[in-house]
Write a protein that holds these residues in place. Structure first.
Motif, mmCIF file in Angstrom:
data_model
loop_
_atom_site.group_PDB
_atom_site.id
_atom_site.type_symbol
_atom_site.label_atom_id
_atom_site.label_comp_id
_atom_site.label_asym_id
_atom_site.label_seq_id
_atom_site.Cartn_x
_atom_site.Cartn_y
_atom_site.Cartn_z
ATOM 1 N N LYS A 162 10.497 -4.272 0.190
ATOM 2 C CA LYS A 162 10.573 -4.869 -1.148
ATOM 3 C C LYS A 162 12.021 -4.952 -1.656
ATOM 4 O O LYS A 162 12.483 -6.005 -2.084
ATOM 5 C CB LYS A 162 9.754 -4.036 -2.152
ATOM 6 C CG LYS A 162 8.260 -4.112 -1.924
ATOM 7 C CD LYS A 162 7.541 -3.343 -3.012
ATOM 8 C CE LYS A 162 6.046 -3.559 -2.961
ATOM 9 N NZ LYS A 162 5.372 -2.852 -4.059
ATOM 10 N N ILE A 163 12.704 -3.809 -1.625
ATOM 11 C CA ILE A 163 14.011 -3.775 -2.290
ATOM 12 C C ILE A 163 15.045 -4.619 -1.543
ATOM 13 O O ILE A 163 15.742 -5.435 -2.154
ATOM 14 C CB ILE A 163 14.474 -2.320 -2.480
ATOM 15 C CG1 ILE A 163 13.523 -1.665 -3.484
ATOM 16 C CG2 ILE A 163 15.916 -2.260 -2.983
ATOM 17 C CD1 ILE A 163 13.700 -0.209 -3.676
ATOM 18 N N LYS A 164 15.136 -4.450 -0.220
ATOM 19 C CA LYS A 164 16.109 -5.250 0.532
ATOM 20 C C LYS A 164 15.823 -6.752 0.424
ATOM 21 O O LYS A 164 16.734 -7.540 0.185
ATOM 22 C CB LYS A 164 16.150 -4.823 2.018
ATOM 23 C CG LYS A 164 16.670 -3.433 2.264
ATOM 24 C CD LYS A 164 18.080 -3.215 1.783
ATOM 25 C CE LYS A 164 19.109 -3.822 2.705
ATOM 26 N NZ LYS A 164 20.484 -3.572 2.164
ATOM 27 N N VAL A 207 9.637 -15.796 -6.951
ATOM 28 C CA VAL A 207 9.651 -15.166 -5.629
ATOM 29 C C VAL A 207 8.607 -14.049 -5.602
ATOM 30 O O VAL A 207 8.495 -13.264 -6.548
ATOM 31 C CB VAL A 207 11.063 -14.647 -5.241
ATOM 32 C CG1 VAL A 207 11.580 -13.594 -6.208
ATOM 33 C CG2 VAL A 207 11.070 -14.107 -3.831
ATOM 34 N N PHE A 208 7.826 -14.038 -4.540
ATOM 35 C CA PHE A 208 6.836 -12.979 -4.319
ATOM 36 C C PHE A 208 7.306 -12.166 -3.121
ATOM 37 O O PHE A 208 7.589 -12.733 -2.049
ATOM 38 C CB PHE A 208 5.466 -13.603 -4.034
ATOM 39 C CG PHE A 208 4.408 -12.598 -3.649
ATOM 40 C CD1 PHE A 208 3.941 -11.670 -4.579
ATOM 41 C CD2 PHE A 208 3.875 -12.574 -2.366
ATOM 42 C CE1 PHE A 208 2.966 -10.745 -4.225
ATOM 43 C CE2 PHE A 208 2.890 -11.653 -2.011
ATOM 44 C CZ PHE A 208 2.438 -10.740 -2.950
ATOM 45 N N LEU A 209 7.417 -10.855 -3.287
ATOM 46 C CA LEU A 209 7.869 -10.004 -2.186
ATOM 47 C C LEU A 209 6.685 -9.771 -1.257
ATOM 48 O O LEU A 209 5.844 -8.892 -1.494
ATOM 49 C CB LEU A 209 8.437 -8.692 -2.742
ATOM 50 C CG LEU A 209 9.623 -8.908 -3.693
ATOM 51 C CD1 LEU A 209 10.066 -7.596 -4.312
ATOM 52 C CD2 LEU A 209 10.780 -9.600 -2.972
ATOM 53 N N ASP A 210 6.637 -10.598 -0.229
ATOM 54 C CA ASP A 210 5.476 -10.581 0.661
ATOM 55 C C ASP A 210 5.696 -9.550 1.756
ATOM 56 O O ASP A 210 6.266 -9.837 2.805
ATOM 57 C CB ASP A 210 5.254 -11.973 1.264
ATOM 58 C CG ASP A 210 4.006 -11.985 2.114
ATOM 59 O OD1 ASP A 210 3.283 -10.964 2.115
ATOM 60 O OD2 ASP A 210 3.751 -13.004 2.778
ATOM 61 N N THR A 211 5.203 -8.346 1.489
ATOM 62 C CA THR A 211 5.353 -7.242 2.446
ATOM 63 C C THR A 211 4.475 -7.449 3.678
ATOM 64 O O THR A 211 4.549 -6.681 4.616
ATOM 65 C CB THR A 211 4.935 -5.932 1.765
ATOM 66 O OG1 THR A 211 3.564 -6.075 1.350
ATOM 67 C CG2 THR A 211 5.806 -5.616 0.558
ATOM 68 N N ASN A 212 3.589 -8.445 3.615
ATOM 69 C CA ASN A 212 2.550 -8.660 4.643
ATOM 70 C C ASN A 212 1.489 -7.570 4.590
ATOM 71 O O ASN A 212 0.730 -7.407 5.543
ATOM 72 C CB ASN A 212 3.149 -8.742 6.056
ATOM 73 C CG ASN A 212 3.978 -9.986 6.223
ATOM 74 O OD1 ASN A 212 3.449 -11.087 6.121
ATOM 75 N ND2 ASN A 212 5.272 -9.828 6.442
ATOM 76 N N CYS A 265 9.684 2.779 3.117
ATOM 77 C CA CYS A 265 8.889 1.573 3.368
ATOM 78 C C CYS A 265 9.121 0.545 2.259
ATOM 79 O O CYS A 265 9.357 -0.638 2.523
ATOM 80 C CB CYS A 265 7.413 1.968 3.474
ATOM 81 S SG CYS A 265 6.339 0.627 3.975
ATOM 82 N N CYS A 266 9.095 0.988 0.981
ATOM 83 C CA CYS A 266 9.364 0.064 -0.138
ATOM 84 C C CYS A 266 10.791 -0.478 -0.065
ATOM 85 O O CYS A 266 11.042 -1.631 -0.398
ATOM 86 C CB CYS A 266 9.167 0.771 -1.480
ATOM 87 S SG CYS A 266 7.462 0.928 -2.002
ATOM 88 N N HIS A 267 11.714 0.363 0.370
ATOM 89 C CA HIS A 267 13.099 -0.083 0.473
ATOM 90 C C HIS A 267 13.213 -1.238 1.473
ATOM 91 O O HIS A 267 13.849 -2.262 1.193
ATOM 92 C CB HIS A 267 13.986 1.086 0.909
ATOM 93 C CG HIS A 267 15.432 0.744 0.991
ATOM 94 N ND1 HIS A 267 16.234 0.609 -0.127
ATOM 95 C CD2 HIS A 267 16.222 0.454 2.060
ATOM 96 C CE1 HIS A 267 17.448 0.272 0.248
ATOM 97 N NE2 HIS A 267 17.477 0.164 1.564
#
Ligand code: SF4
Length: 236
Positions: free
Chosen positions: A127-129, A67-72, A122-124
């Motif tokens: 990415k984290i959620k 899985v890649f956390l795609d923040t866009n 922003c990371c929360h």
């Protein structure tokens, strides 16, 4: 070793036994797929360590879940690298996990460029959620953490109790050095992010990643204007 360790039935003695008896990275990967089967995922950022770990996982399980956390909000070079990896390992299950909100929706609710005002929030959100949601379907996850990456990672073990996400966190590369990573990439002719050749040892979202001066800590370019060096995925 057949023993399956889960967060819900945590057994510290078993954890110690595993960390003493698992011999090396390949041993760890084989054990993890043997006991967790399809209930383990690799959360990969597609940095240099990520490329190495993908190659090692694919040797044991060509259908590994990634899985890649795609923040866009990643560099275009990172998205291009992911496409190259998909072509090289067509059987891997690579998921681009999206946050709940688009960047525009986030700006509407929290204000424009949240990463400049409150990168922790922003990371929360981005990415984290999303990782929490993804990990709700598995018992364990792989991470490419290395002990010499930073003081906060220096005590990482092969098998860890992850109290952030309430899972088992498996880190096969803890004993690898930065040189080991690059030797493996070169010997195996693996694709990698070209930004690494432009003084970006650690690569995250574009707005929060700068190149580093030679001799600087490898994570010095992350959130350079803040007292923050981790996105929070690896902090309890
Ligand atoms: S790294 Fe920066 S842009 Fe990416 S999620 Fe974190 S704060 Fe937001």
């Amino acid at each position: 070793m057949e023993h399956k360790l889960t967060y819900e039935n945590w057994d510290t003695q078993l954890q110690e036994k595993l960390n003493n008896e698992l011999e090396d990275f390949m041993d760890v990967i084989k054990w993890a797929y043997h006991v967790y089967q399809d209930r383990i995922v690799y959360a990969c950022s597609f940095g240099a360590e990520g490329i190495v770990l993908i190659d090692l996982l694919a040797k044991v399980n060509p259908f590994a879940k990634i899985v890649f956390l795609d923040t866009n909000l990643h560099f275009k070079e990172t998205y291009e690298l992911i496409e190259r990896v998909k072509k090289k390992y067509p059987n891997l299950q690579i998921k681009m996990k999206q946050p709940e909100q688009t960047v525009d929706e986030q700006a509407e609710e929290y204000g424009d460029k949240l990463w400049n005002k409150n990168p922790t929030l922003c990371c929360h959100l981005r990415k984290i959620k999303p990782l929490e949601n993804e990990l709700s379907h598995v018992d364990a996850w792989f991470s490419g953490l290395r002990r010499d990456q930073s003081p906060t990672r220096s005590k990482t073990q092969f098998v860890n109790k992850d109290t952030k996400f309430n899972k088992v966190k498996i880190c096969p590369l803890i004993h690898w050095s930065w040189d080991d990573i690059w030797t493996y990439i070169q010997l195996n002719d693996l694709p990698y992010n070209p930004l690494h050749d432009q003084h970006y040892p650690s690569i995250g979202c574009e707005m929060c990643t700068l190149p580093v001066a030679s001799g600087d800590d490898s994570r010095a370019g992350r959130w350079a204007n803040f007292d923050k060096k981790e996105c929070g995925l690896h902090q309890d």
